[in-house]
Design an enzyme around this catalytic site. Structure first.
Site, PDB file in Angstrom:
ATOM      1  N   GLU A   1       0.313   3.566   1.839  1.00  0.00           N
ATOM      2  CA  GLU A   1       0.425   3.969   3.247  1.00  0.00           C
ATOM      3  C   GLU A   1       1.792   3.592   3.836  1.00  0.00           C
ATOM      4  O   GLU A   1       2.155   4.066   4.909  1.00  0.00           O
ATOM      5  CB  GLU A   1      -0.692   3.330   4.064  1.00  0.00           C
TER       6      GLU A   1
ATOM      7  N   SER B   1       0.823  -1.205   0.000  1.00  0.00           N
ATOM      8  CA  SER B   1       0.000   0.000   0.000  1.00  0.00           C
ATOM      9  C   SER B   1       0.856   1.253   0.000  1.00  0.00           C
ATOM     10  O   SER B   1       1.961   1.269   0.549  1.00  0.00           O
ATOM     11  CB  SER B   1      -0.891  -0.013   1.250  1.00  0.00           C
TER      12      SER B   1
ATOM     13  N   TYR C   1      -2.085   0.463  10.378  1.00  0.00           N
ATOM     14  CA  TYR C   1      -2.287  -0.221   9.097  1.00  0.00           C
ATOM     15  C   TYR C   1      -1.026  -0.145   8.244  1.00  0.00           C
ATOM     16  O   TYR C   1      -0.561  -1.155   7.706  1.00  0.00           O
ATOM     17  CB  TYR C   1      -3.462   0.408   8.344  1.00  0.00           C
TER      18      TYR C   1
END
Length: 343
Positions: A132, A130, A153
């Site tokens: 992120e 991701s 996360y």
């Protein structure tokens, strides 16, 4: 006939990937969790599609928290390709449930890699990484950018990223990471900001809702169309050797710009309907994510096909039709509507 196993098959990406692989003649196996209610709305239409034979689509009960189940499924199915899309994938929720997020999103990947190693099967493994991972790292971000995750996360995904790399290098498992930037569609979960916006627009237009409450409107994201991105996943596993790739459009928009485009598409002034609620701010914000996907474009021949404006239009039109009870989903193989689609 190739055989694929998809964890998270009932999610946005899993459902589009299942359609793509079925259209390419794969036998598709999906992992779903046993729960008190079914959550297969995004793939139910595939079981109703006459162009998808029953023998080519199979669902298995399993959980990324259960290593024994995973090993049994991997050994029995013996897939040519495994796509690990299963996760607790909501960033805001990860702050409320950090331990659970680490168990599913982080350790779940290790359990699946161990299942491959212990079963001894020859398969190709895709790990859904991701954007992120980058957190507040300087933009644009590519495969050489240092990781600075800013959420539980993101940290769990970082663990999964490095475990995938370690199993590739330590055990010779054919494994790659797809570092996908934000990608949306009408199948995006309703708690994610883009879908929350487009559903809000549809409900406000229909008089069912008066205000839409949001958090940080200044966050900048690289938004693409989910079906484009699952095509990139598949292309990664067709290469001669495993590698890691960033996937994104290379264009950045703010949440405010998404709001403006969504409301503007139906002729509404967003300023009359949107309010800020501090509860939707995260403890640590990620302000600026912008992909440099030049490696994927060069090595995979991949490029996005849907623009930002087109993406917003697709999502708003779908949700407006859904509120009116007109939503339909196309067949995976023919493109013709076959059934209504649950979000």
């Amino acid at each position: 006939m190739k055989r694929a196993l998809i964890t998270g098959i009932s999610g946005q990406d899993g459902s589009y990937l299942a359609e793509l692989l079925l259209s390419k003649g794969y036998e598709v196996h999906g992992l779903i969790r046993r729960a008190s209610t079914f959550n297969t709305g995004r793939i139910d239409h595939l079981f109703q599609d006459p162009h998808v034979p029953d023998a080519r689509l199979h669902l298995h009960y399993g959980d990324l928290c259960n290593s024994e189940q995973l090993t049994n499924i991997v050994y029995n199915v013996r897939p040519d390709e495994i796509y690990n899309l299963g996760a607790q994938s909501h960033v805001k929720v990860s702050f409320d449930m950090p331990e659970y997020t680490g168990d599913v999103t982080g350790l779940g990947t290790t359990r699946l890699l161990e299942a491959i190693r212990r079963s001894g099967i020859a398969t190709r493994f895709y790990q859904a990484s991701s954007s992120e991972l980058y957190g507040d790292a300087p933009a644009p971000q590519n495969e050489l950018t240092g990781f600075r995750p800013r959420s539980p996360y993101g940290a769990a995904k970082l663990y999964s990223y490095w475990m995938t790399a370690n199993y590739r290098e330590g055990y010779g498992i054919w494994a790659c990471n797809g570092i996908l930037f934000n990608h949306e569609s009408p199948r995006r979960g309703p708690t994610f900001v883009t879908r929350k916006i487009t559903m809000g627009v549809a409900n406000i237009l229909a008089g069912r809702q008066h205000k839409l409450y949001l958090g940080n409107l200044d966050a900048r994201r690289d938004w693409g169309y989910a079906p484009d991105y699952v095509e990139a996943m598949w292309r990664m596993l067709q290469q001669d050797r495993p590698d890691d790739y960033v996937i994104g459009t290379g264009e950045v928009r703010t949440v405010k710009e998404f709001v403006e485009a969504a409301f503007g598409h139906v002729g509404l002034d967003w300023r009359e309907h949107v309010a800020i609620d501090p509860r939707y701010y995260r403890p640590t914000e990620v302000e600026y994510l912008l992909a440099d996907a030049s490696k994927a474009k060069r090595a995979l021949g991949w490029a996005p096909t849907v623009t930002f404006r087109e993406l917003v239009k697709i999502m708003v039109d779908h949700d407006v039709q859904a509120v009116r009870g007109e939503s339909r989903v196309p067949s995976a193989l023919t493109g013709k509507p076959v059934a209504s689609l649950a979000a």
